[in-house]
Scaffold this motif. Structure first.
Motif, short mmCIF file in Angstrom:
data_model
loop_
_atom_site.label_atom_id
_atom_site.label_comp_id
_atom_site.label_asym_id
_atom_site.label_seq_id
_atom_site.Cartn_x
_atom_site.Cartn_y
_atom_site.Cartn_z
N THR A 136 13.94 -3.25 12.51
CA THR A 136 14.69 -3.07 13.76
C THR A 136 15.93 -2.22 13.50
O THR A 136 16.70 -2.47 12.57
N VAL A 137 16.10 -1.17 14.30
CA VAL A 137 17.27 -0.30 14.19
C VAL A 137 18.41 -0.95 14.97
O VAL A 137 18.33 -1.13 16.19
N GLY A 138 19.48 -1.31 14.27
CA GLY A 138 20.60 -1.97 14.92
C GLY A 138 21.72 -1.01 15.25
O GLY A 138 21.51 0.20 15.40
N GLY A 139 22.94 -1.55 15.37
CA GLY A 139 24.10 -0.72 15.67
C GLY A 139 23.98 -0.05 17.01
O GLY A 139 23.57 -0.66 18.01
N SER A 140 24.30 1.26 17.00
CA SER A 140 24.23 2.03 18.25
C SER A 140 22.88 2.70 18.43
O SER A 140 22.69 3.49 19.36
N GLY A 141 21.98 2.45 17.48
CA GLY A 141 20.64 3.03 17.61
C GLY A 141 20.60 4.49 17.25
O GLY A 141 19.75 5.23 17.75
N THR A 142 21.48 4.94 16.35
CA THR A 142 21.52 6.35 15.97
C THR A 142 20.62 6.59 14.77
O THR A 142 20.06 5.66 14.17
N LEU A 143 20.48 7.88 14.40
CA LEU A 143 19.72 8.24 13.20
C LEU A 143 20.34 7.56 11.98
O LEU A 143 19.62 7.04 11.12
N ALA A 144 21.68 7.57 11.89
CA ALA A 144 22.35 6.93 10.76
C ALA A 144 22.05 5.43 10.72
O ALA A 144 21.87 4.85 9.65
N ASP A 145 21.97 4.81 11.89
CA ASP A 145 21.64 3.38 11.95
C ASP A 145 20.20 3.13 11.48
O ASP A 145 19.91 2.12 10.83
N ALA A 146 19.31 4.05 11.79
CA ALA A 146 17.92 3.93 11.34
C ALA A 146 17.84 4.03 9.82
O ALA A 146 17.11 3.27 9.17
N GLN B 73 20.21 3.24 7.72
CA GLN B 73 20.77 2.01 7.19
C GLN B 73 19.78 0.85 7.28
O GLN B 73 19.62 0.08 6.34
N ALA B 74 19.10 0.75 8.39
CA ALA B 74 18.15 -0.33 8.59
C ALA B 74 16.99 -0.25 7.60
O ALA B 74 16.54 -1.26 7.05
N ILE B 75 16.49 0.96 7.37
CA ILE B 75 15.38 1.14 6.42
C ILE B 75 15.83 0.78 5.01
O ILE B 75 15.13 0.09 4.26
N ASN B 76 17.05 1.23 4.64
CA ASN B 76 17.55 0.95 3.29
C ASN B 76 17.81 -0.54 3.08
O ASN B 76 17.72 -1.04 1.96
N ASP B 77 18.15 -1.24 4.15
CA ASP B 77 18.45 -2.68 4.05
C ASP B 77 17.20 -3.54 4.18
O ASP B 77 17.28 -4.76 4.04
N SER B 78 16.07 -2.92 4.44
CA SER B 78 14.85 -3.70 4.66
C SER B 78 14.30 -4.25 3.35
O SER B 78 14.74 -3.88 2.26
N GLU B 79 13.32 -5.10 3.48
CA GLU B 79 12.72 -5.77 2.32
C GLU B 79 11.46 -5.08 1.83
O GLU B 79 10.71 -5.63 1.01
N PHE B 80 11.22 -3.84 2.28
CA PHE B 80 9.96 -3.18 1.96
C PHE B 80 10.06 -2.22 0.77
O PHE B 80 9.10 -1.50 0.48
N GLY B 81 11.21 -2.18 0.10
CA GLY B 81 11.34 -1.31 -1.07
C GLY B 81 11.32 0.16 -0.74
O GLY B 81 10.70 0.98 -1.43
N LEU B 82 12.01 0.53 0.36
CA LEU B 82 12.04 1.92 0.81
C LEU B 82 13.46 2.47 0.73
O LEU B 82 14.44 1.73 0.91
N SER B 83 13.56 3.76 0.49
CA SER B 83 14.84 4.45 0.44
C SER B 83 14.83 5.59 1.44
O SER B 83 13.99 6.50 1.37
N ALA B 84 15.76 5.54 2.40
CA ALA B 84 15.78 6.55 3.46
C ALA B 84 17.02 7.43 3.34
O ALA B 84 18.07 6.99 2.86
N THR B 85 16.90 8.65 3.80
CA THR B 85 18.05 9.55 3.86
C THR B 85 17.84 10.57 4.97
O THR B 85 16.71 10.96 5.27
N ALA B 86 18.96 10.97 5.59
CA ALA B 86 18.90 12.02 6.61
C ALA B 86 19.14 13.34 5.89
O ALA B 86 20.23 13.59 5.37
N VAL B 87 18.12 14.19 5.82
CA VAL B 87 18.19 15.43 5.06
C VAL B 87 18.59 16.58 6.00
O VAL B 87 17.95 16.79 7.04
#
Length: 454
Positions: free
Chosen positions: A140-150, A152-166
């Protein structure tokens, strides 16, 4: 008129007199301070030698480990392939091709954002699917629902994923998500079908062994292959052909351990000599110490005495020098290892010597201690934390120093009281002299006022 302790009335330097009197009375305390200094220096000297014997213990224990005498070394024909072997690994070789290295699975969004503060805009919660399409869970994308929030949500998840906005260009951002682990099994997808595209396919590292009809592949989810050969770990970093990894005996490692043991023993002997040398001056704090001389004797005996029926340690390059140190001939030791490894190990570490006094094989009395075991026994006798000779000697000097310190402090109290008493006495004297001086002046004035008769 008020008298002064400085001797203004008497003309005496009373402060100096008090200081001299106290100095004379403090002679016993000065002797105690000298004894305290000697006790502390002696304890420190014992600890210094003890540290060296502790190093002997460590080196001897390393030499006594069975794997120390079965050291092997793994080598690789390619710089891109690293190989290491544990002690006792079987010797042998293996040739293979590095078909590919492991990669972590990565996906990238199919749309761009102008800034990381833009609304995420895609379906939320984000669906996480395994390689076979099954749903693993959602984010679930929290905060204001921005790309940065997405991100953060992916990085904080329990699925072992690393996200970045390139940032792919000015005013253009894409979301890339990568598995934190490598291998084919880590493949995943996000969002609805077609939302993300594969940037890097997750694959296992693959080695191909052989080239004929019997050739086979070996895979690993990482670039490290453990126990591809028994006791051998291989790490690859790029595709390579015809790589040969060879495991061979490593006598150099055994030589290094024996050299370390000899060096530690010589350091212990040097420490004893420095502290007990009759001509060593102030540095020889422990002149004539019989306990240290006995320890030095045990160290030297470890090398000078024969090892059971196997004979002198000189056979493997260990012998005493005329200046009371241990000499080690590394070349002779290496030759002995190559010629008769079992004999070299028995002389260096110890081993079975046939039936002992009880006539039965396999008992503890069947083992004859080699040089390393003898040195270990000497080191333990010296540096054991409970009953070690040097430990007890240092603790004894510590106890003496504590007792002397108490006596010195008691003298401090006594001298302070004595100074107070002397100050009071001299002050009283000056006061009395001042009174007498006043009376003398009054009488002189009275006499001078009498009429004179011609």
């Amino acid at each position: 008129m008020t008298a002064s302790i400085g001797g203004l009335i008497s003309g005496l330097d009373t402060n100096s007199l008090i200081t001299q009197l106290l100095r004379a009375e403090a002679v016993p305390q000065a002797a105690l301070k000298t004894r305290l200094s000697i006790a502390k220096a002696t304890a420190e000297a014992y600890r210094s030698v003890n540290t060296r014997f502790d190093a002997v213990r460590t080196a001897a224990e390393a030499m006594l480990k069975p794997e120390a005498w079965s050291a092997v070394k793994a080598t690789s024909s390619a710089s891109s392939v690293a190989a290491s072997a544990t002690a006792g690994a079987p010797t042998g070789s293996l040739t293979f091709d590095v078909k590919n290295t492991a990669a972590a699975h990565s996906v990238v969004s199919g749309i761009n954002w102008t800034a990381t503060t833009d609304p995420y805009g895609m379906t939320s919660p984000i669906e996480v699917r395994a390689a076979d399409g099954s749903v693993k869970g959602t984010i679930t994308v929290g905060g204001s629902g921005t790309l940065a929030d997405a991100v953060q949500a992916i990085n904080d998840s329990e699925f072992g994923l690393s996200a970045t906005a390139v940032k792919v260009a000015d005013g253009q951002y894409r979301l890339q998500v990568t598995s934190e682990t490598s291998g084919a099994a880590t493949s995943f997808d996000l969002g609805t079908a077609g939302t993300f595209a594969v940037a890097t396919q997750g694959v296992d590292a693959t080695l191909t062994v052989g080239s004929g009809t019997g050739a086979y592949d070996v895979t690993s989810s990482t670039n490290t292959f453990a126990d591809l050969m028994s006791g051998v770990t291989i790490t690859v970093s790029k595709p390579e052909t015809a790589v040969t990894v060879e495991v061979a005996a490593d006598p150099g490692a055994v030589v290094s351990k024996m050299q370390a043991l000899v060096d530690a023993a010589n350091q212990a002997l040097s420490g004893i000599k420095t502290n007990t040398d009759p001509d060593g001056g102030a540095a020889a704090t422990l002149k004539g110490d019989s306990a240290l001389r006995a320890l030095a004797g045990r160290v030297l005996e470890a090398v000078s005495f024969a090892v059971g029926a196997d004979g002198s340690p000189a056979t493997i390059g260990l012998q005493l020098t005329k200046d009371g140190t241990i000499a080690f001939d590394a070349a002779k030791f290496s030759a002995a290892l190559a010629d008769d490894p079992a004999l070299a190990q028995r002389l260096g570490a110890g081993g079975p010597a046939g039936p002992g006094p009880d006539g039965v094989s396999g008992n503890a009395d069947d083992v004859v201690p080699g040089v390393a075991q003898r040195l270990l026994d000497a080191a333990k006798a010296a540096s054991d934390t409970t009953i070690g000779t040097l430990t007890l000697l240092a603790e004894g000097r510590d106890d003496l120093a504590g007792d002397l310190q108490d006596k010195i402090e008691a003298w401090d109290v006594r001298l302070i009281a004595r100074r107070t008493a002397l100050t009071r006495q001299f002050t009283a004297m000056e006061t009395a002299l001042s009174g007498l001086q006043s009376q003398s002046s009054w009488l002189a004035g009275q006499l001078n006022s009498l009429p004179s008769w011609s």
